[in-house]
Design an enzyme around this catalytic site. Structure first.
Site, PDB file in Angstrom:
ATOM      1  N   LYS A  15       0.763  -1.225   0.076  1.00  0.00           N
ATOM      2  CA  LYS A  15       0.092  -0.093   0.027  1.00  0.00           C
ATOM      3  C   LYS A  15       0.856   1.270   0.133  1.00  0.00           C
ATOM      4  CE  LYS A  15      -2.340  -0.538   3.979  1.00  0.00           C
ATOM      5  NZ  LYS A  15      -1.938  -1.550   4.395  1.00  0.00           N
ATOM      6  N   ARG A 141      11.359   0.337  12.166  1.00  0.00           N
ATOM      7  CA  ARG A 141       9.986   0.391  12.887  1.00  0.00           C
ATOM      8  C   ARG A 141       9.905  -0.561  14.108  1.00  0.00           C
ATOM      9  NH1 ARG A 141       4.749   0.958   9.368  1.00  0.00           N
ATOM     10  NH2 ARG A 141       3.999  -0.287  11.120  1.00  0.00           N
TER      11      ARG A 141
HETATM   12  P1  AMP Z   1       0.622   1.303   9.789  1.00  0.00           P
HETATM   13  O1  AMP Z   1       1.838   2.252   9.678  1.00  0.00           O
HETATM   14  O2  AMP Z   1      -0.502   1.595   8.852  1.00  0.00           O
HETATM   15  O3  AMP Z   1       1.025  -0.188   9.875  1.00  0.00           O
HETATM   16  O4  AMP Z   1       0.027   1.353  11.408  1.00  0.00           O
HETATM   17  C1  AMP Z   1       0.862   1.070  12.599  1.00  0.00           C
HETATM   18  C2  AMP Z   1       0.190   1.034  13.820  1.00  0.00           C
HETATM   19  O5  AMP Z   1      -0.782   2.148  14.033  1.00  0.00           O
HETATM   20  C3  AMP Z   1      -0.921  -0.010  13.742  1.00  0.00           C
HETATM   21  O6  AMP Z   1      -0.421  -1.238  13.933  1.00  0.00           O
HETATM   22  C4  AMP Z   1      -2.146   0.579  14.913  1.00  0.00           C
HETATM   23  O7  AMP Z   1      -1.460   0.384  16.111  1.00  0.00           O
HETATM   24  C5  AMP Z   1      -1.781   1.984  14.538  1.00  0.00           C
HETATM   25  N1  AMP Z   1      -2.929   2.556  13.474  1.00  0.00           N
HETATM   26  C6  AMP Z   1      -2.689   2.881  12.344  1.00  0.00           C
HETATM   27  N2  AMP Z   1      -3.834   3.406  11.844  1.00  0.00           N
HETATM   28  C7  AMP Z   1      -4.738   2.847  12.662  1.00  0.00           C
HETATM   29  C8  AMP Z   1      -6.141   2.919  12.506  1.00  0.00           C
HETATM   30  N3  AMP Z   1      -6.814   3.459  11.443  1.00  0.00           N
HETATM   31  N4  AMP Z   1      -6.674   2.550  13.641  1.00  0.00           N
HETATM   32  C9  AMP Z   1      -6.439   2.017  14.601  1.00  0.00           C
HETATM   33  N5  AMP Z   1      -4.941   1.939  14.936  1.00  0.00           N
HETATM   34  C10 AMP Z   1      -4.173   2.342  13.750  1.00  0.00           C
END
Ligand code: AMP
Length: 198
Positions: A15, A141
């Site tokens: 993505k 990360r």
């Molecule tokens: P990502 O970078 O999109 O993988 O997001 C990293 C972390 O941020 C996720 O594992 C969640 O803990 C938190 N997070 C990001 N977007 C959301 C969302 N829309 N709802 C809840 N938690 C989120």
């Protein structure tokens, strides 16, 4: 008002990579809730410090917290040019709240792109764990470790995958075949976005 696009797909499906290309080509804002939360955490804001507890465990931040963050962001004037939501919504409640908040302004999402990669969950887990562990070597990360990755994939299947059915009902969900090469996936996305009238 510009195009409003949502990207749904498991962590590691590509993505972020595709999003960069799309926002450049169509002049959209790239709104990654993960990036926003990491920035808030690094700035040690109350939301960031609260979010960190969930992020480091591979759990979702509570709906009310993230909904407030995104609704406030979408109210900023620069959102007028259109945006790509990457990582939001992640639960049906978030999707419903987003729809409500858009409807209140007489707006709606133009398209939901479902980046699908694998036929079976087993096959998917194997490949995504491999990719994310690899990414963790350079991304720095703290949630790109095998244990947290497995937790994030589990959360995706239980809490985020139901969004596919939610958006199927609203009729503007399009499946992207994410197993193809990066340029081939980009071409599929472009052929969809080129046909959207805003
Ligand atoms: P990502 O970078 O999109 O993988 O997001 C990293 C972390 O941020 C996720 O594992 C969640 O803990 C938190 N997070 C990001 N977007 C959301 C969302 N829309 N709802 C809840 N938690 C989120």
């Amino acid at each position: 008002m510009g195009m409003k696009v949502v990207f749904v797909g498991p962590p590691g499906a590509g993505k972020g990579t595709q999003a960069e290309n799309i926002v450049k080509k169509y002049g959209l804002l790239h709104l990654s809730t993960g990036d926003m939360l990491r920035a808030a955490r690094d700035a040690k804001t109350p939301v960031g410090l609260e979010a960190e507890k969930y992020m480091s465990a591979g759990q979702l931040v509570p709906d009310e917290v993230i909904i407030k963050v995104i609704v406030e962001r979408l109210a900023q004037p620069d959102a007028e040019r259109g945006y790509l939501l990457d990582g939001f919504p992640r639960t049906v409640v978030q999707a419903e709240e987003l729809d409500k908040s858009l409807a209140a302004k007489g707006e709606k999402l133009d398209v939901i792109l479902h980046l699908a990669v694998f036929d079976t969950e087993e096959e998917e887990t194997k490949e995504l764990v491999r990719r994310l562990v690899e990414r963790g070597r350079t991304s720095g990360r703290s949630d790109d470790t095998e244990e947290v990755i497995r937790q994030r994939l589990d959360v995706y299947h239980k809490q985020t995958a139901p969004l596919i059915d939610y958006y199927k009902k609203s009729g503007n969900l399009v499946k992207i075949h994410g197993e193809k090469s990066i340029p081939e996936v980009a071409a599929q996305v472009e052929s969809i976005l080129d046909n959207i009238q805003v």
